[in-house]
Design an enzyme around this catalytic site. Sequence first.
Site, short mmCIF file in Angstrom:
data_model
loop_
_atom_site.label_atom_id
_atom_site.label_comp_id
_atom_site.label_asym_id
_atom_site.label_seq_id
_atom_site.Cartn_x
_atom_site.Cartn_y
_atom_site.Cartn_z
N GLU A 63 -7.26 -8.06 15.37
CA GLU A 63 -6.01 -7.37 15.67
C GLU A 63 -5.75 -7.19 17.17
O GLU A 63 -4.61 -7.27 17.62
CB GLU A 63 -5.97 -6.01 14.96
CG GLU A 63 -5.78 -6.09 13.46
CD GLU A 63 -7.06 -6.29 12.68
OE1 GLU A 63 -8.14 -6.40 13.31
OE2 GLU A 63 -7.01 -6.36 11.44
N HIS A 114 -9.86 -0.20 -0.45
CA HIS A 114 -8.99 -1.34 -0.10
C HIS A 114 -9.30 -2.52 -1.01
O HIS A 114 -10.45 -2.69 -1.43
CB HIS A 114 -9.29 -1.69 1.37
CG HIS A 114 -8.29 -2.62 2.00
ND1 HIS A 114 -8.26 -3.96 1.76
CD2 HIS A 114 -7.29 -2.39 2.89
CE1 HIS A 114 -7.29 -4.52 2.46
NE2 HIS A 114 -6.68 -3.59 3.16
#
Length: 398
Positions: free
Chosen positions: A131, A244
């Site tokens: 990221e 998740h």
Amino acid sequence: MRVLSIFGTRPEAIKMAPLVLALRGEPQLHSSVCVTGQHREMLAQVMGLFGLQADHELDVMLAGQSLNGLFARLLAAVDGVLDAARPDCVLVHGDTSTAAAAAMAAFHRRIPVGHVEAGLRSGNIHSPFPEEMNRRLVDSVSTWLFAPTPSARAAALQEGVSGHIWVTGNTVIDALNAALATLDADPARQQALAQRYHWLDGRRRLVLVTGHRRENFGEGLRNICAALRDLAGRDDVQIVYPVHLNPNVQGVVQKTLAGHPHIHLIEPLDYLDFLWLMRRAHLILTDSGGVQEEAPALGKPVLVLRDVTERPEAVAAGTVRLVGTSRERIATEANRLLDDAALYAQFCRKANPYGDGHACQRIVDALCGRSVAEFRPELRHAPEPHPPLNAIFSESQL
Ligand code: UD1
Ligand code: UDP
């Protein structure tokens, strides 16, 4: 001006939803939405809550796909949408593969890019991975950079980006305000939530956990799980962990923690459910970016399961502490907060370093060429009541 917003993951959807609503309300702009399909299930929950529908829906996810495989499919698929839709500008959010590939696709076609949540930096290109690199890439090709905070603007300036930068606050606070207003205006929904989580033990303090970062896969995540087992051994704590959907996360977490009587592993939650649990929580342990921004606004202490963060403001405000992924450190810091009431009270100070709920309007003003009164976190912004979402949309859309 035709504005195409492109997003694909849960956090992007949460943070872009209020902006899409604001773009829709601006007569000078024609807004459309492309969702890439990077997260299917987790995105659908958010689209429903905010009453959003995609004008372009892509399907880029394949099981077991590498980052390069995903990036390549995103680039080609978004290019097809740009060819068909011919937008005057593209808006992307944050630091995901969707954001980086969509920004590059627009750049290659010389379509101006607006980057929402520009300028955040951890200073380490390997963390968060990938990221940090994605965000730098998007910033460098953007014409408009919407930086949430003054330090995000300073970081982008230091890299010599060529686009124009505005400090807008983070749209996550706009989303949070809208979602909380919806929740607070609806006693029946609150009752339904209390009923859904009836199994929470009123005598044990709730520790809410999320964890999914790639740089924590393997040893880091195993250490986090071991620390959670240590904490769950206390007789005054219960842990709730919405896990998740990434198989790298599911595998380790289910194997290590399933079946423990005081650890509840549950499915990823709808945004309102998650906010309800955040408010109910005593302490939050997370490696998520968005949760680091929301929890201080709710006055909830956070221990961040990472070594570095691109969101230093709440650490500076004293409501968030970086604890990394060592089992001992996580357990020690959590136990301190659970046992030391004075320390806990210091962490609970409400802080809003990330926004005042007006980020979306500032972005719309900037896109329309109007002057923008930038977000200044040093000013104390009185919280303004936000209309619930069903005051903006018909009930049937909610
Ligand atoms: C992505 C973002 C990360 C963000 C996170 C939020 C990148 C590089 N990273 O990471 O910045 O914090 O989303 O959640 O874009 N899956 C499903 N259904 C879903 C969602 C995920 O099955 O609705 C599974 C799939 O097996 C998928 C895997 O999760 O392959 C990983 O998803 P992916 O989007 O590649 O990366 P994240 O780790 O979620
Ligand atoms: N969130 C949610 N349901 C959950 C966990 C988190 O709606 O089960 C919300 C959370 O409030 C925050 C966002 O999802 O707004 C964070 O997403 P995520 O942790 O996936 O990504 P990150 O913020 O790390 O990029």
